[in-house]
Design a protein around this motif. Structure first.
Motif, PDB file in Angstrom:
ATOM      1  N   MET A 145      -0.433  -8.284  13.962  1.00 19.36           N
ATOM      2  CA  MET A 145       0.646  -7.583  14.651  1.00 19.36           C
ATOM      3  C   MET A 145       1.290  -6.587  13.696  1.00 19.36           C
ATOM      4  SD  MET A 145       0.786  -9.268  17.567  1.00 19.36           S
ATOM      5  CE  MET A 145       0.157 -10.798  18.198  1.00 19.36           C
ATOM      6  N   CYS A 146       2.029  -5.750  14.242  1.00 18.81           N
ATOM      7  CA  CYS A 146       2.688  -4.749  13.390  1.00 18.81           C
ATOM      8  C   CYS A 146       4.018  -4.364  14.016  1.00 18.81           C
ATOM      9  CB  CYS A 146       1.870  -3.465  13.309  1.00 18.81           C
ATOM     10  SG  CYS A 146       0.310  -3.676  12.479  1.00 18.81           S
ATOM     11  N   ASP A 199       0.597  -5.850   9.596  1.00 18.55           N
ATOM     12  CA  ASP A 199       0.346  -7.294   9.622  1.00 18.55           C
ATOM     13  C   ASP A 199      -1.108  -7.523  10.010  1.00 18.55           C
ATOM     14  OD1 ASP A 199       3.120  -7.311   9.377  1.00 18.55           O
ATOM     15  OD2 ASP A 199       3.441  -7.726  11.497  1.00 18.55           O
ATOM     16  N   ASN A 248      -1.757  -2.004  16.642  1.00 20.68           N
ATOM     17  CA  ASN A 248      -2.703  -2.668  17.527  1.00 20.68           C
ATOM     18  C   ASN A 248      -2.204  -2.740  18.974  1.00 20.68           C
ATOM     19  OD1 ASN A 248      -5.166  -3.327  16.532  1.00 20.68           O
ATOM     20  ND2 ASN A 248      -4.799  -5.533  16.536  1.00 20.68           N
ATOM     21  N   GLN A 271     -15.641   0.781  13.371  1.00 20.21           N
ATOM     22  CA  GLN A 271     -15.600   1.108  14.797  1.00 20.21           C
ATOM     23  C   GLN A 271     -14.163   1.347  15.236  1.00 20.21           C
ATOM     24  OE1 GLN A 271     -18.290  -0.886  17.237  1.00 20.21           O
ATOM     25  NE2 GLN A 271     -19.893  -0.532  15.745  1.00 20.21           N
ATOM     26  N   ASN A 329       3.489  -4.391  19.419  1.00 17.27           N
ATOM     27  CA  ASN A 329       2.151  -4.369  20.020  1.00 17.27           C
ATOM     28  C   ASN A 329       2.291  -4.558  21.530  1.00 17.27           C
ATOM     29  OD1 ASN A 329       2.015  -6.062  17.158  1.00 17.27           O
ATOM     30  ND2 ASN A 329       0.561  -4.382  17.275  1.00 17.27           N
TER      31      ASN A 329
HETATM   32  C1  LIG Z   1      -5.282  -3.542  12.621  1.00 17.29           C
HETATM   33  C2  LIG Z   1      -4.267  -2.464  12.235  1.00 17.29           C
HETATM   34  C3  LIG Z   1      -3.057  -2.628  13.114  1.00 17.29           C
HETATM   35  C4  LIG Z   1      -2.212  -3.799  12.668  1.00 17.29           C
HETATM   36  C5  LIG Z   1      -1.995  -4.761  13.741  1.00 17.29           C
HETATM   37  O1  LIG Z   1      -1.387  -4.476  14.722  1.00 17.29           O
HETATM   38  N1  LIG Z   1      -2.605  -5.963  13.499  1.00 17.29           N
HETATM   39  C6  LIG Z   1      -2.993  -7.130  14.090  1.00 17.29           C
HETATM   40  C7  LIG Z   1      -2.867  -7.579  15.532  1.00 17.29           C
HETATM   41  O2  LIG Z   1      -1.894  -7.340  16.213  1.00 17.29           O
HETATM   42  O3  LIG Z   1      -3.791  -8.225  16.003  1.00 17.29           O
HETATM   43  C8  LIG Z   1      -4.830  -1.050  12.372  1.00 17.29           C
HETATM   44  C9  LIG Z   1      -3.778   0.023  12.081  1.00 17.29           C
HETATM   45  C10 LIG Z   1      -4.521   1.249  11.528  1.00 17.29           C
HETATM   46  C11 LIG Z   1      -5.975   0.877  11.676  1.00 17.29           C
HETATM   47  C12 LIG Z   1      -7.015   1.629  10.814  1.00 17.29           C
HETATM   48  C13 LIG Z   1      -6.895   3.142  11.023  1.00 17.29           C
HETATM   49  O4  LIG Z   1      -6.907   3.472  12.404  1.00 17.29           O
HETATM   50  C14 LIG Z   1      -8.004   3.898  10.279  1.00 17.29           C
HETATM   51  C15 LIG Z   1      -9.418   3.363  10.565  1.00 17.29           C
HETATM   52  C16 LIG Z   1      -9.936   3.783  11.925  1.00 17.29           C
HETATM   53  C17 LIG Z   1     -11.340   3.270  12.202  1.00 17.29           C
HETATM   54  O5  LIG Z   1     -11.713   3.615  13.515  1.00 17.29           O
HETATM   55  C18 LIG Z   1     -11.382   1.759  12.057  1.00 17.29           C
HETATM   56  C19 LIG Z   1     -10.927   1.350  10.686  1.00 17.29           C
HETATM   57  C20 LIG Z   1      -9.522   1.857  10.323  1.00 17.29           C
HETATM   58  C21 LIG Z   1      -9.362   1.580   8.824  1.00 17.29           C
HETATM   59  C22 LIG Z   1      -8.432   1.129  11.168  1.00 17.29           C
HETATM   60  C23 LIG Z   1      -8.500  -0.403  11.001  1.00 17.29           C
HETATM   61  C24 LIG Z   1      -7.408  -1.145  11.794  1.00 17.29           C
HETATM   62  C25 LIG Z   1      -5.994  -0.640  11.435  1.00 17.29           C
HETATM   63  C26 LIG Z   1      -5.699  -1.051   9.987  1.00 17.29           C
END
Ligand SMILES: C[C@H](CCC(=O)NCC(=O)O)[C@H]1CC[C@H]2[C@@H]3[C@H](O)C[C@@H]4C[C@H](O)CC[C@]4(C)[C@H]3CC[C@]12C
Length: 325
Positions: A1-2, A19, A79, A134, A171
């Motif tokens: 989550m964020c 998060d 997310n 992805q 989220n």
């Molecule tokens: C998962 C997190 C969001 C955090 C969140 O809400 N987490 C957990 C939940 O709720 O389940 C997102 C935010 C930014 C995202 C990244 C960015 O969009 C940049 C990049 C984009 C690519 O398509 C995938 C990898 C990559 C590197 C992404 C991986 C997932 C990230 C890190």
């Protein structure tokens, strides 16, 4: 989550908690003005606003999680699992993949009004960065240094751009549902409660802080949305940058996830990997990490914004204890 927020205290401060249960190797990255941004379906941006933010650099491409540009426009991807929907490429539309979306907006727009204009012909498309990286199911908070903010959500029913009067995004569920749910908590207050339960009977208060007794405290996104709205909108404005930055991080840390509290798979826990915030007026980018509570800063204008290369600052992850004797 964020959780992502816009804190107003003279200047505006924008950023987020990230998060997750795994780290991607992100760092603070400054993209200078002449570093070309290639897009899969749109023309290359050879000259654009400089950007500072948290990113993973892959094949020389800064994959921004969140950031802001030199004009004070900020943007964060959070997310939006199960609800985000990205479409096939459509002729006549501005086809942008979610991983390109932050550079696309921050590279070209100086404020929320310009971003809204740019989004009118947008189609967020389902193109992966690579087989290994992805698409992520994201939605976005965009905010500017005048204090305006919007939420962008692409779902089965199309692209939605919502004005965000509270400056908070977490989220699921969709943003309008989060706003509807807020109504349930209108009576939460920093002040002592008024007894409307039995107005003619006396109820003794047994504790300070009873006005916030009904405030949710769970790790889930709906609880964090309510808790952060209460925290942010009752946070004082400081009289200096130091006070403002301190207040800002208290607001974010109020909804941080400690290790061990949010189990996403057997024995695997999501936690707040980093918290960051940028003063949108000055371009100073601040962050803390789970391991290091000290506030670290990277000043965008101390980097040569006309350079040809990305400037990368690895996160300082070691705890610093100020030993007093
Ligand atoms: C998962 C997190 C969001 C955090 C969140 O809400 N987490 C957990 C939940 O709720 O389940 C997102 C935010 C930014 C995202 C990244 C960015 O969009 C940049 C990049 C984009 C690519 O398509 C995938 C990898 C990559 C590197 C992404 C991986 C997932 C990230 C890190």
């Amino acid at each position: 989550m964020c959780t992502s927020i816009l804190y107003t205290a003279g200047d505006h401060y924008f950023g987020r908690n990230l998060d997750l249960e795994v780290s991607f190797g992100q760092e603070v990255v400054v993209t200078p003005r002449d570093y070309p941004f290639d897009f899969r379906k749109m023309p290359t941006l050879n000259h654009h606003y400089a950007i500072i933010g948290m990113a993973l650099v892959k094949d020389n491409y800064p994959l921004y999680f969140d950031g802001a540009n030199e004009e004070g426009l900020g943007m964060a991807g959070l997310n939006f699992a199960g609800l985000a929907h990205f479409s096939p490429v459509e002729d006549g539309k501005d086809n942008v993949s979610p991983f390109e979306f932050i550079p696309y907006v921050l590279g070209q727009c100086k404020d929320v009004a310009e971003a809204k204009k740019l989004l009118t012909n947008l189609n967020l498309v389902n193109i992966n960065f690579s087989d290994q990286l992805q698409l992520s199911p994201l939605h976005w908070l965009i905010a500017d240094r005048q204090g305006a903010s919007i939420v962008v959500e692409s779902t089965q029913s199309g692209l939605h751009v919502y004005d965000n009067p509270v400056g908070v995004l977490t989220n699921n569920p969709e943003f309008p549902s989060q706003m509807t749910n807020l109504a349930n908590y209108q009576s939460v207050s920093p002040a002592d409660p008024v007894n409307t339960l039995m107005p003619k009977k006396e109820l003794k208060t047994y504790s300070r802080g009873l006005g916030s007794h009904m405030l949710p405290g769970g790790m889930d996104s709906e609880s964090r949305f309510v808790k952060e709205c209460f925290t942010l909108h009752n946070a004082p404005a400081g009289g200096s940058e130091l006070e403002n930055v301190t207040n800002y991080f208290h607001c974010l840390h109020a909804v941080e996830q400690q290790k061990g509290l949010d189990e996403v798979a057997p024995d695997t826990f999501e936690y707040t990997i980093y918290s960051d915030g940028i003063n949108l007026a000055t371009g100073t980018f601040y962050y803390t990490t789970y391991e290091n509570n000290q506030i670290n800063a990277v000043q965008m204008h101390n980097v040569d914004l006309d350079a040809k290369k990305l400037a990368q600052f690895p996160l300082v992850k070691e705890q610093v204890i100020n030993n007093q004797n």
